[in-house]
Design a protein around this motif. Structure first.
Motif, PDB file in Angstrom:
ATOM      1  N   LYS A  30      26.062 -14.527  50.406  1.00 22.83           N
ATOM      2  CA  LYS A  30      26.427 -15.996  50.197  1.00 22.83           C
ATOM      3  C   LYS A  30      28.041 -16.086  50.337  1.00 22.83           C
ATOM      4  CE  LYS A  30      26.036 -19.499  46.808  1.00 22.83           C
ATOM      5  NZ  LYS A  30      25.573 -20.082  45.380  1.00 22.83           N
ATOM      6  N   THR A  31      28.698 -14.903  49.918  1.00 20.10           N
ATOM      7  CA  THR A  31      30.248 -15.079  50.163  1.00 20.10           C
ATOM      8  C   THR A  31      30.517 -15.120  51.517  1.00 20.10           C
ATOM      9  OG1 THR A  31      30.452 -13.743  47.890  1.00 20.10           O
ATOM     10  CG2 THR A  31      32.266 -13.718  49.594  1.00 20.10           C
ATOM     11  N   GLU A  32      29.954 -14.201  52.310  1.00 17.79           N
ATOM     12  CA  GLU A  32      30.154 -14.328  53.840  1.00 17.79           C
ATOM     13  C   GLU A  32      29.778 -15.877  54.409  1.00 17.79           C
ATOM     14  OE1 GLU A  32      28.922 -10.871  55.947  1.00 17.79           O
ATOM     15  OE2 GLU A  32      28.463 -12.173  57.833  1.00 17.79           O
ATOM     16  N   TRP A  33      28.659 -16.297  53.914  1.00 16.95           N
ATOM     17  CA  TRP A  33      28.279 -17.811  54.379  1.00 16.95           C
ATOM     18  C   TRP A  33      29.211 -18.585  54.077  1.00 16.95           C
ATOM     19  CZ3 TRP A  33      27.234 -22.170  51.509  1.00 16.95           C
ATOM     20  CH2 TRP A  33      26.528 -23.165  52.317  1.00 16.95           C
ATOM     21  N   ALA A  34      29.735 -18.749  52.883  1.00 19.59           N
ATOM     22  CA  ALA A  34      30.751 -19.629  52.251  1.00 19.59           C
ATOM     23  C   ALA A  34      32.098 -19.570  53.332  1.00 19.59           C
ATOM     24  CB  ALA A  34      31.111 -19.399  50.858  1.00 19.59           C
ATOM     25  N   SER A  35      32.542 -18.288  53.400  1.00 20.76           N
ATOM     26  CA  SER A  35      33.712 -18.097  54.243  1.00 20.76           C
ATOM     27  C   SER A  35      33.586 -18.661  55.549  1.00 20.76           C
ATOM     28  CB  SER A  35      34.072 -16.603  54.320  1.00 20.76           C
ATOM     29  OG  SER A  35      35.211 -16.334  55.158  1.00 20.76           O
ATOM     30  N   GLU A  36      32.413 -18.242  56.135  1.00 18.44           N
ATOM     31  CA  GLU A  36      32.052 -18.787  57.704  1.00 18.44           C
ATOM     32  C   GLU A  36      32.115 -20.292  57.715  1.00 18.44           C
ATOM     33  OE1 GLU A  36      32.326 -17.400  60.469  1.00 18.44           O
ATOM     34  OE2 GLU A  36      31.689 -18.778  61.805  1.00 18.44           O
ATOM     35  N   VAL A  37      31.401 -20.839  56.687  1.00 22.20           N
ATOM     36  CA  VAL A  37      31.567 -22.554  56.682  1.00 22.20           C
ATOM     37  C   VAL A  37      32.862 -23.132  56.671  1.00 22.20           C
ATOM     38  CG1 VAL A  37      30.723 -24.320  55.221  1.00 22.20           C
ATOM     39  CG2 VAL A  37      29.184 -22.516  55.473  1.00 22.20           C
ATOM     40  N   LYS A  38      33.636 -22.531  55.649  1.00 21.11           N
ATOM     41  CA  LYS A  38      34.755 -23.025  55.585  1.00 21.11           C
ATOM     42  C   LYS A  38      35.790 -22.853  56.845  1.00 21.11           C
ATOM     43  CE  LYS A  38      39.102 -22.969  52.630  1.00 21.11           C
ATOM     44  NZ  LYS A  38      39.692 -22.279  51.535  1.00 21.11           N
ATOM     45  N   ARG A  95      31.868 -33.165  63.993  1.00 23.12           N
ATOM     46  CA  ARG A  95      32.219 -32.185  65.079  1.00 23.12           C
ATOM     47  C   ARG A  95      31.540 -30.946  64.868  1.00 23.12           C
ATOM     48  NH1 ARG A  95      37.289 -34.984  65.323  1.00 23.12           N
ATOM     49  NH2 ARG A  95      37.920 -33.596  64.076  1.00 23.12           N
ATOM     50  N   THR A  96      31.650 -30.485  63.679  1.00 29.04           N
ATOM     51  CA  THR A  96      31.181 -29.104  63.433  1.00 29.04           C
ATOM     52  C   THR A  96      29.636 -28.712  63.842  1.00 29.04           C
ATOM     53  OG1 THR A  96      32.916 -28.820  61.651  1.00 29.04           O
ATOM     54  CG2 THR A  96      31.058 -27.357  61.643  1.00 29.04           C
ATOM     55  N   GLY A  97      28.966 -29.913  63.537  1.00 27.27           N
ATOM     56  CA  GLY A  97      27.592 -29.749  63.714  1.00 27.27           C
ATOM     57  C   GLY A  97      26.741 -29.097  62.693  1.00 27.27           C
ATOM     58  N   ARG A  98      25.985 -28.016  63.185  1.00 24.82           N
ATOM     59  CA  ARG A  98      25.318 -27.452  62.150  1.00 24.82           C
ATOM     60  C   ARG A  98      26.354 -26.365  61.843  1.00 24.82           C
ATOM     61  NH1 ARG A  98      21.332 -23.253  61.521  1.00 24.82           N
ATOM     62  NH2 ARG A  98      21.434 -22.538  63.929  1.00 24.82           N
ATOM     63  N   LEU A  99      25.863 -25.816  60.211  1.00 26.94           N
ATOM     64  CA  LEU A  99      26.573 -24.834  59.736  1.00 26.94           C
ATOM     65  C   LEU A  99      25.983 -23.599  59.817  1.00 26.94           C
ATOM     66  CD1 LEU A  99      27.915 -26.625  56.521  1.00 26.94           C
ATOM     67  CD2 LEU A  99      29.063 -26.135  58.778  1.00 26.94           C
ATOM     68  N   PRO A 100      26.217 -22.504  59.612  1.00 31.94           N
ATOM     69  CA  PRO A 100      25.269 -21.227  59.551  1.00 31.94           C
ATOM     70  C   PRO A 100      24.046 -21.389  58.613  1.00 31.94           C
ATOM     71  CG  PRO A 100      27.969 -20.629  59.369  1.00 31.94           C
ATOM     72  CD  PRO A 100      27.556 -21.911  59.024  1.00 31.94           C
ATOM     73  N   PRO A 101      23.095 -20.683  59.096  1.00 27.99           N
ATOM     74  CA  PRO A 101      21.712 -20.619  58.080  1.00 27.99           C
ATOM     75  C   PRO A 101      22.147 -19.858  56.806  1.00 27.99           C
ATOM     76  CG  PRO A 101      21.757 -18.920  59.989  1.00 27.99           C
ATOM     77  CD  PRO A 101      22.994 -19.877  60.461  1.00 27.99           C
ATOM     78  N   PHE A 102      21.562 -20.206  56.022  1.00 30.86           N
ATOM     79  CA  PHE A 102      21.645 -19.470  54.642  1.00 30.86           C
ATOM     80  C   PHE A 102      21.469 -17.778  54.681  1.00 30.86           C
ATOM     81  CE2 PHE A 102      20.505 -22.994  51.366  1.00 30.86           C
ATOM     82  CZ  PHE A 102      21.474 -23.736  52.020  1.00 30.86           C
ATOM     83  N   SER A 103      22.211 -17.081  53.832  1.00 28.90           N
ATOM     84  CA  SER A 103      22.148 -15.867  53.967  1.00 28.90           C
ATOM     85  C   SER A 103      20.695 -15.389  53.007  1.00 28.90           C
ATOM     86  CB  SER A 103      23.531 -15.032  53.308  1.00 28.90           C
ATOM     87  OG  SER A 103      23.438 -15.539  52.017  1.00 28.90           O
ATOM     88  N   ARG A 104      20.254 -14.283  53.164  1.00 24.47           N
ATOM     89  CA  ARG A 104      19.027 -13.851  52.468  1.00 24.47           C
ATOM     90  C   ARG A 104      18.930 -14.012  51.166  1.00 24.47           C
ATOM     91  NH1 ARG A 104      15.647 -12.448  56.275  1.00 24.47           N
ATOM     92  NH2 ARG A 104      16.347 -11.530  58.483  1.00 24.47           N
ATOM     93  N   ASP A 105      20.372 -13.786  50.400  1.00 25.41           N
ATOM     94  CA  ASP A 105      20.420 -13.675  48.961  1.00 25.41           C
ATOM     95  C   ASP A 105      20.499 -15.271  48.401  1.00 25.41           C
ATOM     96  OD1 ASP A 105      23.947 -12.958  48.378  1.00 25.41           O
ATOM     97  OD2 ASP A 105      22.894 -14.384  49.897  1.00 25.41           O
ATOM     98  N   MET A 106      20.393 -16.200  49.151  1.00 23.36           N
ATOM     99  CA  MET A 106      20.549 -17.558  48.950  1.00 23.36           C
ATOM    100  C   MET A 106      19.024 -18.249  48.988  1.00 23.36           C
ATOM    101  SD  MET A 106      23.810 -18.875  51.268  1.00 23.36           S
ATOM    102  CE  MET A 106      23.802 -20.563  50.591  1.00 23.36           C
ATOM    103  N   LYS A 107      18.534 -18.552  47.668  1.00 22.23           N
ATOM    104  CA  LYS A 107      17.147 -18.717  47.639  1.00 22.23           C
ATOM    105  C   LYS A 107      16.668 -20.046  47.593  1.00 22.23           C
ATOM    106  CE  LYS A 107      16.541 -14.224  46.955  1.00 22.23           C
ATOM    107  NZ  LYS A 107      15.952 -13.360  48.324  1.00 22.23           N
ATOM    108  N   GLY A 108      17.643 -20.954  47.592  1.00 18.42           N
ATOM    109  CA  GLY A 108      17.181 -22.373  47.273  1.00 18.42           C
ATOM    110  C   GLY A 108      17.179 -23.220  48.696  1.00 18.42           C
TER     111      GLY A 108
END
Length: 300
Positions: A30-38, A95-108
Motif C-alpha cells: 500500500k505504501t508503494e501504491w500511495a507513492s506511485e499514485v502521488k 490527464r492522469t487517467g487510471r491510477l495503479p491497481p491496488f496492492s494485494r494488502d489493500m482489501k477494500g
C-alpha cells in the motif's frame, strides 16, 4: 444537460485509460501504491495562471479510487483561493487517467485518497555566492553547507523574507518517500516572532520547554504524532528536533516518518524538515542532524 455530458466524458476518459493500462505492474504494498499514485498525479500537473498570482498555493483533493485504479470521484475539499488553480488540479487528475491497481494488502473495494498539492508561484532565487560547498543568500542573511551526498535540487521564495531549499541525496541514501526524490526541505524565515529577544533568552530552559510542550499538544491528525524530542546545541543556538508520524492527510503513507529541527535566532528562524521510512529513520537521524548543522547566518 451540460453537467451530465461533462460527467460522461470524464468517465469515458478514465475507462479508455483502464483498457490501455490493463497489463501494468501491480504495486507490492500500500505504501508503494500511495507513492506511485502521488508521483503519477503530480507529473500531470500544469498550471496556467496570470502573472498577478504569486506565493505558494495548497489545493486539496479527495479521490475515490476503485481496486483496478479507476477514479470513481474527485472533488476539491480545500480551495487554493483561486479558481484557475483549483481547475488545474482537477485537470491533473483527468490527464492522469487510471491510477495503479491496488496492492494485494489493500482489501477494500475502494480507497479514499486525500491529496494535498503544493503549487509554488514565487520566484526561484539564485544564491549570491557558492564556494567550497557553501551557498550564501546574502539578501536574506542565510548560508547553507550541505554534507555529502546531499545537494540542492531547487529553491523557491514566496516573499522577500523567506526561502525554501529542497535537498536530495545523490545516492538515494537514506531513501526518500517523496515522488520527486526530495529528502529534506530547509526553510529560513527572516521574520522570527521573537525578534526582540536575545539569543540567551531564546536558549533559556523555560523557553525551550514551552516550545516542546506546544509541539506535543498539537493536533496529531493535522501535524502527526510526536514520537521523540531532543534538544541540541549548534553554533550558540539551542535547537529542538522531533520525529513525527504522518498526519491524517498523509495517512496512506503510514511507514513515513518526519524529522524536523527548528533553530530560532534573533535574526531568523531555520527549520529543517526531512522524510524517510520508519525503518530507515534511526540511521538517518545523524545525517539529517548534519544537514541542520550546515545552516547558519551569513555575515552582514
Amino acid at each position: 444537460m451540460r453537467w451530465i455530458l461533462f460527467g460522461c466524458l470524464f468517465l469515458s476518459v478514465f475507462g479508455m485509460a483502464s483498457i490501455l493500462r490493463a497489463d501494468e505492474k501491480r504495486p507490492a504494498t500500500k505504501t508503494e501504491w500511495a507513492s506511485e499514485v502521488k508521483k503519477r498525479l503530480v507529473e500531470n500537473l500544469a498550471v496556467a495562471v496570470g502573472s498577478g498570482l504569486t506565493g505558494t498555493r495548497h489545493p486539496e483533493l479527495k479521490l475515490i479510487v476503485r481496486r483496478n485504479g479507476t477514479i470513481a470521484k474527485v472533488t476539491v475539499i480545500r480551495s487554493s483561493g483561486h479558481k484557475s488553480i483549483d481547475e488545474a488540479a482537477l485537470r491533473m487528475v483527468k490527464r492522469t487517467g487510471r491510477l495503479p491497481p491496488f496492492s494485494r494488502d489493500m482489501k477494500g473495494k475502494q480507497e479514499e485518497l486525500i491529496l494535498s498539492i503544493e503549487i509554488d508561484l514565487g520566484e526561484r532565487p539564485r544564491p549570491d555566492t557558492t564556494s567550497e560547498g557553501e551557498t550564501v543568500y546574502q539578501a536574506l542573511g542565510f548560508r547553507l553547507k550541505l554534507p555529502q551526498p546531499f545537494e540542492i535540487s531547487q529553491t523557491r521564495r514566496s516573499n522577500d523574507t523567506e526561502i525554501y531549499i529542497d535537498v536530495r541525496s545523490r545516492t538515494n541514501e537514506p531513501s526518500s518517500t517523496e515522488a520527486n526524490g526530495t529528502i529534506c526541505t530547509i526553510g529560513f524565515d527572516a521574520r522570527p516572532s521573537e525578534r526582540d529577544m536575545t539569543q540567551s533568552q531564546l536558549n533559556a530552559d523555560d523557553v525551550i520547554l514551552k516550545k516542546i510542550t506546544a509541539a506535543a499538544r498539537r493536533d496529531p491528525s493535522l501535524f502527526g504524532k510526536v514520537e521523540s524530542t531532543t534538544v541540541f546545541d549548534h553554533d550558540g543556538v539551542r535547537g529542538i528536533a522531533t520525529i513525527t508520524t504522518p498526519s491524517f492527510f498523509d495517512r496512506q503513507l503510514s511507514e513515513r516518518r518526519q524529522y524536523q529541527a527548528t533553530m530560532v535566532r534573533p535574526r531568523g528562524t531555520v527549520t529543517v524538515s526531512c522524510w524517510t521510512t520508519a525503518k530507515a529513520m534511526p540511521h538517518a537521524i545523524a545525517m539529517f542532524q548534519k544537514i541542520a548543522e550546515g545552516t547558519g547566518l551569513a555575515k552582514p
